[in-house]
Motif scaffolding. Structure first.
Motif, mmCIF file in Angstrom:
data_model
loop_
_atom_site.group_PDB
_atom_site.id
_atom_site.type_symbol
_atom_site.label_atom_id
_atom_site.label_comp_id
_atom_site.label_asym_id
_atom_site.label_seq_id
_atom_site.Cartn_x
_atom_site.Cartn_y
_atom_site.Cartn_z
ATOM 1 N N UNK A 229 0.848 -1.182 0.000
ATOM 2 C CA UNK A 229 0.000 0.000 0.000
ATOM 3 C C UNK A 229 0.888 1.237 0.000
ATOM 4 N N UNK A 230 0.558 2.195 -0.852
ATOM 5 C CA UNK A 230 1.349 3.405 -0.926
ATOM 6 C C UNK A 230 2.431 3.323 -1.982
ATOM 7 N N UNK A 231 2.702 2.106 -2.470
ATOM 8 C CA UNK A 231 3.671 1.958 -3.544
ATOM 9 C C UNK A 231 2.882 1.573 -4.790
ATOM 10 N N UNK A 232 2.899 2.403 -5.805
ATOM 11 C CA UNK A 232 1.994 2.161 -6.941
ATOM 12 C C UNK A 232 2.293 0.868 -7.683
ATOM 13 N N UNK A 233 3.582 0.582 -7.895
ATOM 14 C CA UNK A 233 3.929 -0.572 -8.718
ATOM 15 C C UNK A 233 4.380 -1.749 -7.867
ATOM 16 N N UNK A 234 4.082 -2.973 -8.307
ATOM 17 C CA UNK A 234 4.652 -4.126 -7.606
ATOM 18 C C UNK A 234 6.167 -4.117 -7.741
ATOM 19 N N UNK A 235 6.838 -4.641 -6.761
ATOM 20 C CA UNK A 235 8.304 -4.673 -6.812
ATOM 21 C C UNK A 235 8.803 -6.031 -6.336
ATOM 22 N N UNK A 236 10.036 -6.327 -6.711
ATOM 23 C CA UNK A 236 10.616 -7.630 -6.362
ATOM 24 C C UNK A 236 11.502 -7.519 -5.127
ATOM 25 N N UNK A 237 11.447 -8.536 -4.298
ATOM 26 C CA UNK A 237 12.327 -8.615 -3.143
ATOM 27 C C UNK A 237 12.949 -10.007 -3.130
ATOM 28 N N UNK A 238 14.246 -10.038 -3.054
ATOM 29 C CA UNK A 238 14.928 -11.329 -2.964
ATOM 30 C C UNK A 238 15.194 -11.678 -1.512
ATOM 31 N N UNK A 239 14.895 -12.914 -1.147
ATOM 32 C CA UNK A 239 15.107 -13.343 0.231
ATOM 33 C C UNK A 239 15.886 -14.653 0.202
ATOM 34 N N UNK A 240 16.901 -14.736 1.023
ATOM 35 C CA UNK A 240 17.653 -15.985 1.137
ATOM 36 C C UNK A 240 17.026 -16.815 2.254
ATOM 37 N N UNK A 241 16.636 -18.016 1.884
ATOM 38 C CA UNK A 241 15.930 -18.863 2.851
ATOM 39 C C UNK A 241 16.875 -19.334 3.954
ATOM 40 N N UNK A 242 16.310 -19.498 5.096
ATOM 41 C CA UNK A 242 17.102 -19.979 6.234
ATOM 42 C C UNK A 242 16.241 -20.937 7.035
ATOM 43 N N UNK A 243 16.886 -21.654 7.933
ATOM 44 C CA UNK A 243 16.125 -22.530 8.796
ATOM 45 C C UNK A 243 15.314 -21.682 9.760
ATOM 46 N N UNK A 244 14.047 -21.979 9.833
ATOM 47 C CA UNK A 244 13.161 -21.142 10.631
ATOM 48 C C UNK A 244 12.767 -21.888 11.895
ATOM 49 N N UNK A 245 13.037 -21.260 12.971
ATOM 50 C CA UNK A 245 12.512 -21.778 14.229
ATOM 51 C C UNK A 245 11.561 -20.716 14.758
ATOM 52 N N UNK A 246 10.417 -21.179 15.150
ATOM 53 C CA UNK A 246 9.447 -20.194 15.616
ATOM 54 C C UNK A 246 9.625 -20.010 17.108
ATOM 55 N N UNK A 247 10.019 -18.817 17.531
ATOM 56 C CA UNK A 247 10.089 -18.620 18.977
ATOM 57 C C UNK A 247 8.672 -18.588 19.534
ATOM 58 N N UNK A 248 8.455 -19.266 20.627
ATOM 59 C CA UNK A 248 7.103 -19.247 21.184
ATOM 60 C C UNK A 248 6.895 -18.006 22.036
ATOM 61 N N UNK A 249 7.982 -17.534 22.639
ATOM 62 C CA UNK A 249 7.844 -16.314 23.423
ATOM 63 C C UNK A 249 8.051 -15.144 22.479
ATOM 64 N N UNK A 250 6.966 -14.490 22.156
ATOM 65 C CA UNK A 250 7.048 -13.404 21.188
ATOM 66 C C UNK A 250 7.516 -12.117 21.865
ATOM 67 N N UNK A 251 7.023 -11.919 23.055
ATOM 68 C CA UNK A 251 7.368 -10.712 23.790
ATOM 69 C C UNK A 251 7.641 -11.091 25.238
ATOM 70 N N UNK A 252 8.660 -10.513 25.834
ATOM 71 C CA UNK A 252 8.879 -10.648 27.269
ATOM 72 C C UNK A 252 9.433 -9.321 27.750
ATOM 73 N N UNK A 253 8.647 -8.608 28.527
ATOM 74 C CA UNK A 253 9.111 -7.296 28.981
ATOM 75 C C UNK A 253 8.387 -6.939 30.274
#
Lengths: 503, 463
Positions: A229-253
């Motif tokens: 949103x706010x960007x008129x044209x679609x654009x490309x983004x390259x991402x290098x895949x990595x092993x994903x571990x989902x942290x269960x604790x999203x926030x601790x403060x």
């Protein structure tokens, strides 16, 4: 007397051996050549459906009968026209499955196009039959689906690390990039619409199919074409895949901003293998920072592993039962607290809502029944059944609801949920998120590409242990800069301070 | 069970000692024999184990002798069902429900876009039985015939995947929401739709538990999409629409109070030009048309404009009768399977009314012209020399048949139809001779063709 003893011993040994052989035979029967077992069955002639099975072999009136055009059909045979109001008699007559065979014969005789691979037909029949059980969590997945889900089962995969969802146009939307993961590093933002993956238009693909395209080997690059949103044209983004571990604790403060620097806040997004360790670390860090009471946020947490739920509960509850599993016969197995908790003495407030499901509900129920804390928020989702995974001989998988959970004081979670101690309903949002119809009754509809242990059933502890995720009920409250005040959290802080004062 | 076989060797009570004495002799006599007997017993026990398991299995019965089951059906279905039977927590449905489910699942696996299994369970809430919403002419006892949903202004036919949109009324609610002929409505939910998740009410669950029902089965299977659409009790209906298998979109439709009614045939005389409007070919359409034509009186007509736009077809009986007003000979050719001879279906001569077989004929079509209406357009072009004006038709080139199978009704695609000239209409539909977009433009083009073309009438015979 010596002979007698020896004979007895011999007899006992023989009995054991024979019993063992019997058990071996019993267990191996399922793996024998189906042709052989079919013949045995014919010999045994003691099928579940009894006589009706033999009846099915008789020439089938229905199949030879009314075969007519849609426009001119006028079925006349009263025996084949069922009265919808009284299906019972018909049902009994059909115990022999003959309707199925008649339909199959009609298909093979008259179907106008090419028949699909006939295994697909078998899979379809299994799926259809399971649907008759009316349980959204009892599901069949064919060998291909099973293969697709395998990375999730193994709890590790490589990808870009973002939660995705589908908007009402059927487009794939980045819901939240995970902190510190490749997607976030590449600048992908919440709300970005994914149009193409490696140049391939993903319009019309199922979320899961699109997710499979985004995933790939660690270290490889994927190019996403994004619309922002706010960007008129679609654009490309390259991402290098990595092993994903989902942290269960999203926030601790500490909730200093909220004016309660002695109250800690931990947000759990999922119950994964590492959750208890992450919790311990978070609790330790918060304590060192001066935490005296804790708000545990389980809102929109779809669940996960049973073990993680037990682990989290065990941090706060010193002894006793976390939950009961109850099977059809009413037999209960208890899951007890694992000793070694680190926060038995911390006053606790648990935040829940309609998106808190499964493992979240187990924790909430245990905290409530042990009178260990206060539940603030809304009624939870009500997903309290246990699925077992059964592997079929061709690599297909069957997930079947085999047990239900009960809270320590015996109350049912399934289809009821857990009522909060203090009901706090958030004010209606000015622009409700478009969740067109998230109500596909399949747990697989959870729109995240993450390994969400939630979606799996394998539990190392050997218990039946799956706590599958429900739909993302009310989920989708992506963090928003000008979000309305979190009244539930505010109330939870009040409670935590009250608990502190009461001590 | 296995103990039966050891019984011979088993001493009982005090007799044990005397009976035991032969043992050493036996050992001396034949260790081999002993071994064989022992091994045999073990094998027998194993076999008993297998038999016991097999006997306990809950498998579907074998197919009748003249039916070849799908690959590995017995094995896989058996394995799955056996496991569910022994482990599933919830209540077992009636055997008939399981069988019906298996049939539904099998038919879905065919990937036939027009297939439907009508079960008695769903039949209780079938669209055909809801009066008022059902359009003119559709028979209420046939769940499989197209249904006109007046408050939404669209024709649908129920399939296993949802409600297929056959045609829409121009300017109707559906048309304004951007729904088009050919779309598949995969979900429909009445109400405001703010609560997308069917959250169970604690009270209801409590009650179910008290009644002895298990809490797992929800018991609230969604009603068929077509039923929801035709149900006029709520002002709004939320739909999810799939188009061409490539895009999915959601819309909220507000039912219109002034329902768009699918007009029956309309006939208007405009000088020498007779305009005929056919909105559908549902039962009764041919008789209505005959009556209207009779009312115009016997007079010589130079031109006829037949408007088949947004006509989803209906019945092949009606097709043959309507075609009879315009033409003679074969209207369509039915081709079942490759190994069967094609069947030619002729037009039915009308009783009375003006003969239109000689008049110059223009047929107006568009994307909502489907099925029997397409057949009519193609036949009139090929066998009658009619010219087609407008847009490409829907492209429903397959024929469906209905069968009663026990308590189920099964609709399957059983063949294809061809025009009298032997042409298939593929998925693309029939391309008109004169392509014109926009309703007003199409009307004008049709009219200009009639007058201008009266001289060159016999010049081209079309297709």
């Amino acid at each position: 007397m010596r002979y007698f003893l020896r004979l007895t011993l011999l007899f006992v040994v023989a009995l054991v051996v024979l019993l063992f052989a019997f058990a071996l035979g019993y267990r191996s029967a399922d793996r024998l050549d189906p042709a052989l077992t079919a013949r045995l069955e014919a010999l045994v002639a003691r099928r579940a459906d009894g006589g009706a099975a033999l009846g099915a072999r008789a020439p089938d009136a229905a199949a030879n009968g009314a075969d007519s055009d849609a426009a001119s059909s006028s079925p006349t045979d009263p025996t084949t026209t069922a009265d919808p109001a009284a299906p019972t008699a018909d049902g009994l007559a059909d115990a022999g499955f003959d309707t199925f065979w008649s339909a199959w014969k009609a298909i093979t005789d008259t179907y106008g196009s090419e028949l699909p691979d006939s295994k697909v037909i078998t899979y379809g029949a299994i799926r259809g039959s399971l649907r008759a059980l009316n349980d959204p969590y009892t599901l069949f997945s064919d060998p291909v689906d099973t293969e697709i889900q395998r990375p999730e089962l193994e709890g590790e995969f490589s990808g870009i690390g973002a939660f995705v969802n589908q908007n009402d146009q059927g487009q794939l939307v980045i819901q939240t990039p995970m902190r510190g993961q490749p997607a976030e590093k590449a600048g992908i933002k919440s709300g970005d619409i994914v149009l193409k993956v490696d140049g391939r238009d993903i319009a019309g693909l199922e979320t899961n199919e699109a997710v499979l395209l985004i995933r790939g080997k660690k270290g490889t690059r994927v190019v996403l074409t994004l619309l922002r949103e706010g960007t008129p044209e679609p654009f490309d983004v390259g991402v290098v895949r990595d092993t994903i571990k989902v942290p269960s604790v999203n926030t601790a403060r500490l909730l200093s901003e909220e004016g309660a620097p002695t109250v800690g806040y931990i947000e759990l997004t999922v119950f994964a293998q590492e959750t208890r360790d992450e919790m311990r670390t978070a609790i330790r860090d918060l304590r060192e920072a001066g935490m005296q009471a804790l708000v545990l946020d389980l809102r929109n947490n779809p669940g996960g592993y049973l073990n993680a739920a037990i682990g989290v509960t065990s941090e706060f509850v010193e002894s006793g039962v976390v939950t009961y599993r109850e099977d059809r016969a009413g037999v209960r197995n208890e899951e007890r607290v694992v000793p070694g908790g680190t926060a038995y003495d911390v006053p606790l407030v648990v935040l829940v809502n309609g998106g808190s499901a499964s493992a979240s509900e187990i924790v909430a129920g245990a905290i409530r029944d042990h009178d260990r804390g206060v539940l603030v928020g809304e009624q939870t989702f009500g997903k309290g059944s246990v699925q077992n995974v059964h592997h079929l001989s061709d690599g297909s998988e069957l997930r079947v609801t085999v047990e239900i959970w009960r809270t320590p004081d015996g109350s049912l979670i399934h289809r009821r949920g857990i009522a909060p101690t203090i009901l706090v309903t958030p004010p209606p949002q000015p622009t409700p998120l478009p969740t067109p119809t998230g109500a596909t009754p399949a747990p697989s509809a959870t729109p995240e590409p993450t390994p969400s242990p939630a979606a799996t059933a394998v539990d190392g502890a050997g218990s039946a242990g799956d706590v599958a995720a429900p739909d993302d009920a009310g989920a989708g409250d992506a963090p928003d800069a000008d979000a309305p005040p979190d009244v539930q959290l505010e109330r939870a802080v009040q409670e935590a301070l009250r608990l502190l004062g009461a001590r | 069970m296995n103990t039966d076989h050891t019984h011979d060797m088993q001493p009982d009570g005090l007799q044990s000692a005397p009976l035991a004495t032969p043992a050493p002799r036996l050992r001396r006599g034949g260790a081999v024999m002993q071994f064989v007997v022992g091994f045999g017993l073990i094998v027998a026990a194993w076999v008993f184990g297998v038999v016991a398991r097999v006997a306990q299995r809950q498998l579907p019965p074998l197919p009748p002798s003249d039916v070849v089951p799908p690959a590995q059906f017995e094995q896989l279905y058996g394995e799955a069902w056996d496991y569910v039977n022994s482990e599933f927590y919830g209540d077992r449905p009636a055997p008939a429900a399981i069988t019906d489910g298996a049939v539904e699942g099998m038919v879905e696996a065919l990937d036939d876009p027009w297939a439907l299994v009508a079960t008695p369970a769903a039949g209780a809430q079938r669209v055909g039985s809801t009066d008022g919403a059902v359009g003119h002419g559709s028979t209420s006892d046939d769940p499989l015939s197209p249904v006109f949903v007046a408050p939404l202004g669209l024709w649908i036919v129920e399939t296993s995947r949802g409600a297929r949109v056959l045609a829409i009324v121009p300017d109707g609610v559906a048309a304004e929401a951007g729904i088009a002929a050919g779309d598949l409505i995969v979900r429909a939910e009445n109400g405001s739709g703010t609560d997308a998740i069917p959250t169970p009410t604690p009270a209801a669950t409590e009650k179910a538990a008290a009644d002895g029902h298990d809490p797992v089965t929800s018991g609230d299977r969604l009603p068929p999409v077509a039923v929801v659409l035709a149900d006029g009790t709520m002002p709004d209906v939320e739909v999810v629409v799939a188009r061409d298998d490539t895009s999915i979109f959601a819309r909220t439709l507000t039912r219109s109070v002034e329902s768009a009614v699918p007009d029956g045939p309309g006939v208007a005389l405009d000088g020498d030009v007779l305009r005929i409007r056919l909105a559908h070919l549902m039962p009764g359409a041919a008789a209505d048309l005959a009556a209207l034509l009779a009312a115009t009186g016997q007079r010589q007509l130079s031109s006829v404009i037949l408007d088949l736009r947004d006509n989803p077809g209906g019945s092949r009986t009606e097709l043959a009768q309507v075609a009879g007003h315009f033409m003679t000979g074969t209207v369509w050719i039915e081709r079942a399977r490759d190994d069967e001879a094609p069947i030619e279906h002729p037009a039915e001569a009308p009783g009375d009314g003006p003969s239109l077989t000689a008049a110059d004929l223009i047929v107006v079509v568009n994307g909502g012209t489907g099925d029997e209406a397409e057949m009519l357009a193609a036949a009139l072009r090929e066998a009658r020399g009619a010219r087609l004006v407008g847009e490409a038709t829907f492209g429903h080139g397959t024929l469906q048949s209905l069968r009663e199978i026990g308590r189920l009704q099964l609709r399957l695609t059983t063949g294809t139809w061809q025009s009298p000239g032997g042409n298939d209409i593929a998925e693309t539909g029939i391309a008109p001779d004169v392509v014109v977009e926009g309703r007003a433009e199409q009307d004008a083009a049709a009219l200009s063709l009639t007058t201008a073309a009266s001289k060159a009438q016999a010049a081209d015979g079309g297709g």
